[in-house]
Design a protein around this motif. Sequence first.
Motif, PDB file in Angstrom:
ATOM      1  N   ASP A 179       3.732   5.114   0.483  1.00  0.00           N
ATOM      2  CA  ASP A 179       4.573   6.424   0.239  1.00  0.00           C
ATOM      3  C   ASP A 179       5.913   5.921  -0.569  1.00  0.00           C
ATOM      4  OD1 ASP A 179       4.779   9.355   0.452  1.00  0.00           O
ATOM      5  OD2 ASP A 179       6.370   8.875   1.974  1.00  0.00           O
ATOM      6  N   ALA A 180       6.511   4.756   0.125  1.00  0.00           N
ATOM      7  CA  ALA A 180       7.619   4.343  -0.473  1.00  0.00           C
ATOM      8  C   ALA A 180       7.325   3.711  -2.079  1.00  0.00           C
ATOM      9  CB  ALA A 180       8.046   3.038   0.332  1.00  0.00           C
ATOM     10  N   GLU A 181       6.421   3.340  -2.101  1.00  0.00           N
ATOM     11  CA  GLU A 181       6.074   3.053  -3.636  1.00  0.00           C
ATOM     12  C   GLU A 181       6.058   4.195  -4.717  1.00  0.00           C
ATOM     13  OE1 GLU A 181       2.266   1.129  -4.217  1.00  0.00           O
ATOM     14  OE2 GLU A 181       2.338   1.660  -6.347  1.00  0.00           O
ATOM     15  N   MET A 182       5.337   5.215  -3.994  1.00  0.00           N
ATOM     16  CA  MET A 182       5.056   6.443  -5.033  1.00  0.00           C
ATOM     17  C   MET A 182       6.386   7.011  -5.117  1.00  0.00           C
ATOM     18  SD  MET A 182       1.983   8.300  -2.884  1.00  0.00           S
ATOM     19  CE  MET A 182       0.403   8.168  -3.567  1.00  0.00           C
ATOM     20  N   LYS A 183       7.380   6.848  -4.271  1.00  0.00           N
ATOM     21  CA  LYS A 183       8.538   7.545  -4.405  1.00  0.00           C
ATOM     22  C   LYS A 183       9.538   6.517  -5.379  1.00  0.00           C
ATOM     23  CE  LYS A 183       9.077   9.922   0.037  1.00  0.00           C
ATOM     24  NZ  LYS A 183       9.147   9.437   1.457  1.00  0.00           N
ATOM     25  N   GLY A 184       8.933   5.463  -5.678  1.00  0.00           N
ATOM     26  CA  GLY A 184       9.597   4.504  -6.594  1.00  0.00           C
ATOM     27  C   GLY A 184      10.580   3.423  -6.074  1.00  0.00           C
ATOM     28  N   GLU A 185      10.592   3.459  -4.979  1.00  0.00           N
ATOM     29  CA  GLU A 185      11.530   2.371  -4.086  1.00  0.00           C
ATOM     30  C   GLU A 185      11.183   1.157  -4.013  1.00  0.00           C
ATOM     31  OE1 GLU A 185      12.999   3.791  -0.261  1.00  0.00           O
ATOM     32  OE2 GLU A 185      11.783   5.099  -0.245  1.00  0.00           O
ATOM     33  N   ILE A 186       9.484   0.825  -4.085  1.00  0.00           N
ATOM     34  CA  ILE A 186       9.079  -0.599  -4.303  1.00  0.00           C
ATOM     35  C   ILE A 186       7.998  -0.503  -5.295  1.00  0.00           C
ATOM     36  CG2 ILE A 186       9.707  -1.510  -2.235  1.00  0.00           C
ATOM     37  CD1 ILE A 186       7.060  -0.684  -1.110  1.00  0.00           C
ATOM     38  N   ASN A 187       7.539  -1.731  -5.738  1.00  0.00           N
ATOM     39  CA  ASN A 187       6.405  -1.431  -6.508  1.00  0.00           C
ATOM     40  C   ASN A 187       4.991  -2.051  -5.976  1.00  0.00           C
ATOM     41  OD1 ASN A 187       6.399  -4.345  -6.610  1.00  0.00           O
ATOM     42  ND2 ASN A 187       7.604  -4.617  -8.514  1.00  0.00           N
ATOM     43  N   GLU A 188       3.928  -2.049  -6.770  1.00  0.00           N
ATOM     44  CA  GLU A 188       2.860  -2.237  -6.156  1.00  0.00           C
ATOM     45  C   GLU A 188       2.468  -3.953  -5.607  1.00  0.00           C
ATOM     46  OE1 GLU A 188      -0.048  -1.374  -9.390  1.00  0.00           O
ATOM     47  OE2 GLU A 188      -1.579  -2.081  -8.117  1.00  0.00           O
ATOM     48  N   GLN A 189       3.223  -4.856  -6.309  1.00  0.00           N
ATOM     49  CA  GLN A 189       3.264  -6.283  -5.790  1.00  0.00           C
ATOM     50  C   GLN A 189       3.919  -6.075  -4.565  1.00  0.00           C
ATOM     51  OE1 GLN A 189       2.239  -9.251  -7.012  1.00  0.00           O
ATOM     52  NE2 GLN A 189       0.808  -7.645  -7.982  1.00  0.00           N
ATOM     53  N   ASN A 190       5.210  -5.539  -4.114  1.00  0.00           N
ATOM     54  CA  ASN A 190       5.859  -5.573  -3.021  1.00  0.00           C
ATOM     55  C   ASN A 190       5.003  -4.755  -1.791  1.00  0.00           C
ATOM     56  OD1 ASN A 190       8.839  -4.238  -4.803  1.00  0.00           O
ATOM     57  ND2 ASN A 190       8.279  -6.497  -4.178  1.00  0.00           N
ATOM     58  N   VAL A 191       4.186  -3.961  -1.884  1.00  0.00           N
ATOM     59  CA  VAL A 191       3.380  -3.428  -1.166  1.00  0.00           C
ATOM     60  C   VAL A 191       2.136  -4.647  -0.691  1.00  0.00           C
ATOM     61  CG1 VAL A 191       1.505  -1.724  -0.731  1.00  0.00           C
ATOM     62  CG2 VAL A 191       3.448  -1.299  -2.211  1.00  0.00           C
ATOM     63  N   LEU A 192       1.737  -5.467  -1.606  1.00  0.00           N
ATOM     64  CA  LEU A 192       0.898  -6.550  -1.219  1.00  0.00           C
ATOM     65  C   LEU A 192       1.611  -7.564  -0.418  1.00  0.00           C
ATOM     66  CD1 LEU A 192      -1.448  -6.909  -4.102  1.00  0.00           C
ATOM     67  CD2 LEU A 192      -1.956  -5.895  -2.184  1.00  0.00           C
ATOM     68  N   TYR A 193       2.929  -7.879  -1.041  1.00  0.00           N
ATOM     69  CA  TYR A 193       3.561  -8.942  -0.186  1.00  0.00           C
ATOM     70  C   TYR A 193       4.038  -8.327   1.284  1.00  0.00           C
ATOM     71  CZ  TYR A 193       3.233 -12.126  -3.929  1.00  0.00           C
ATOM     72  OH  TYR A 193       2.885 -13.111  -4.852  1.00  0.00           O
ATOM     73  N   ILE A 194       4.033  -7.026   1.475  1.00  0.00           N
ATOM     74  CA  ILE A 194       4.386  -6.600   2.707  1.00  0.00           C
ATOM     75  C   ILE A 194       3.135  -6.989   3.664  1.00  0.00           C
ATOM     76  CG2 ILE A 194       4.734  -4.696   4.229  1.00  0.00           C
ATOM     77  CD1 ILE A 194       6.568  -3.501   2.299  1.00  0.00           C
ATOM     78  N   VAL A 195       1.809  -6.740   3.143  1.00  0.00           N
ATOM     79  CA  VAL A 195       0.652  -6.985   3.798  1.00  0.00           C
ATOM     80  C   VAL A 195       0.471  -8.450   3.930  1.00  0.00           C
ATOM     81  CG1 VAL A 195      -1.960  -6.978   3.609  1.00  0.00           C
ATOM     82  CG2 VAL A 195      -0.466  -5.022   2.920  1.00  0.00           C
ATOM     83  N   GLU A 196       0.941  -9.474   3.102  1.00  0.00           N
ATOM     84  CA  GLU A 196       0.677 -10.740   3.124  1.00  0.00           C
ATOM     85  C   GLU A 196       1.894 -11.188   4.164  1.00  0.00           C
ATOM     86  OE1 GLU A 196       1.049 -14.230   2.071  1.00  0.00           O
ATOM     87  OE2 GLU A 196       3.163 -14.278   2.539  1.00  0.00           O
ATOM     88  N   ASN A 197       3.049 -10.728   4.266  1.00  0.00           N
ATOM     89  CA  ASN A 197       4.111 -11.140   5.141  1.00  0.00           C
ATOM     90  C   ASN A 197       3.560 -10.687   6.645  1.00  0.00           C
ATOM     91  OD1 ASN A 197       7.161 -10.487   3.907  1.00  0.00           O
ATOM     92  ND2 ASN A 197       5.865 -12.094   3.643  1.00  0.00           N
ATOM     93  N   ILE A 198       2.901  -9.628   6.797  1.00  0.00           N
ATOM     94  CA  ILE A 198       2.450  -9.194   8.171  1.00  0.00           C
ATOM     95  C   ILE A 198       1.491 -10.259   8.760  1.00  0.00           C
ATOM     96  CG2 ILE A 198       1.269  -7.652   9.867  1.00  0.00           C
ATOM     97  CD1 ILE A 198       4.176  -6.749   9.192  1.00  0.00           C
ATOM     98  N   ASN A 199       0.515 -10.477   7.667  1.00  0.00           N
ATOM     99  CA  ASN A 199      -0.640 -11.644   8.002  1.00  0.00           C
ATOM    100  C   ASN A 199      -0.282 -12.888   8.393  1.00  0.00           C
ATOM    101  OD1 ASN A 199      -3.745 -10.992   7.372  1.00  0.00           O
ATOM    102  ND2 ASN A 199      -2.376  -9.597   6.166  1.00  0.00           N
ATOM    103  N   VAL A 200       1.220 -13.213   7.913  1.00  0.00           N
ATOM    104  CA  VAL A 200       1.750 -14.659   8.145  1.00  0.00           C
ATOM    105  C   VAL A 200       2.468 -14.540   9.481  1.00  0.00           C
ATOM    106  CG1 VAL A 200       3.423 -16.301   7.217  1.00  0.00           C
ATOM    107  CG2 VAL A 200       1.867 -15.141   5.679  1.00  0.00           C
TER     108      VAL A 200
END
Length: 507
Positions: free
Chosen positions: A283-304
């Motif tokens: 939703d934050a990506e759709m609002k233009g706050e972050i990009n597609e890569q940032n979304v994936l890096y949030i997933v990556e950070n939680i995994n780590v």
Amino acid sequence: YLSMPFPLKYMSLIVPLLPLIINFLYVKPQNNLPPGPTAVPIFGNWLQVGNDLNHQLLATMSQTYGPIFLLKLGSKNLAVVSNPELANQVLHTQGVEFGSRPRNVVFDIFTGNGQDMVFTIYGDHWQKMRRIMTLPFFTNKVVHQYSDMWENEMDLVVNDLKKNEKVKYEGIVIRKRLQLMLYNIMYRMMFDAKFESQNDPLFIEATKFNSERSRLAQSFDYNYGDFIPLLRPFLRGYLNKCKDLQTRRLAFFNNYFVEKRRKIMDENGEKHKISCAIDHIIDAEMKGEINEQNVLYIVENINVAAIETTLWSMEWAIAELVNHPIVQQKIRDEISTVLKGRSVTESNLHELPYLLATVNETLRLHTPIPLLVPHMNLEEAKLGGYTIPKETKVVVNAWWLANNPAWWKNPNEFRPERFLEEDSSTEAAVAGGKVDFRYLPFGMGRRSCPGIILALPILGLVIAKLVSNFEMQGPPGVEKVDTSERGGQFSLHIAKHSTVVFKPIAA
Ligand code: HEM
């Protein structure tokens, strides 16, 4: 180039590098640096101190060089902080100045040059990412929304243990089962998805990707190229391996989990319902706050950040409980006296001070991230009256703060009572609370662990469930399980995953 005479070939390589070589050989005298062993040109202190700069070695060095000392590792500076006053400075008073994270060639790959949150420098991007992650992951509302689900995953573990006869007599290594439980807790929160069993091919793939990422990022094998820029070209093979892994790993998160959530959101159009954490992030990506890569890096950070840390803590807690049956009994007694037959839930954990003290004592004696995640100052700064050159990696030895006999009574002893007696006003730093800078298992201040709000109740609940349902013992013939430790650079985990007998307690 190929037709050049042999010596000329080398000259043509070396001449462009001359300014760098001269810069290296000329060690500029710098005033007022923190004490530390004398550095030699090019290598600094690297050859003296070696690669494995773990919490124990750094604690010993602090006894020679003092509460702040500086090591030169090739071209890089490492400052080590070992007392509560200076920890306060780095994490709190000068939290902005020391609020960045050091980068290196390998971390640049694993963070897409700082597109993530955990390893990015202090600034607007970090602030935005931390804000966007807070609502879906790190609020009391989230805890209340998901605590029944956590309990449900924990009950499945208890049931599996009860069904298995071998567990009652020979014992099992419970790590793998708890790993599945924690993946399911985090993936249900993130994606509303879970893995079927330890043999689920997706679970096997996820754990493989994450452990390979940890191995490559934490290895000492790339130190030479990190410390000595001239040698960086020789890292090409290693870096390619990291790039290849990261591409496949992010594609895995995207294809199997993120894309599914996007589809569900698309199908519901404008009035899409937000049902799990990643929906908020998309939703934050759709609002233009972050990009597609940032979304994936949030997933990556939680995994780590979320899974292995909590798993190591559980393994330590279980090993100490096996070795201290009296602590198990005291937890049981507390639960029955206080709750009088009610079951332990997230909402009544605060009524169980001995249980919470056991969680605290586990994280004190076996600080899972003993040196915190390294900090860094973007500009030259002052600390303890010394000058810290810009871009110095600054580590706080949180393990030593919590295990120094000058500040703790018999720190080597596992004794939860200390948190109810002489250290009763000490607890892990929660925003707004009073901070004891001797005890920082989650750090403190701007870059402190936001996951504390999930990790503490999850740990409390798991211990409560296991202790209420089982008597945990060593395998036949073993009175005490081995609690030697391994790791040190980023993590402190148990060296040998314990085999534990779970003897069901009659209801
Ligand atoms: C950062 C410890 C669980 C998410 C950190 C830091 C520590 C830590 C020491 C660095 C603090 C600093 O740099 O000063 C732990 C321990 C855990 C745990 C001991 C379990 C027992 C979790 C969980 C999550 C999480 C469950 C998420 C669900 C994070 C994030 C950061 C972080 C996102 C980076 C914060 C930033 O750089 O702004 N954690 N953590 N952690 N942790 Fe945890």
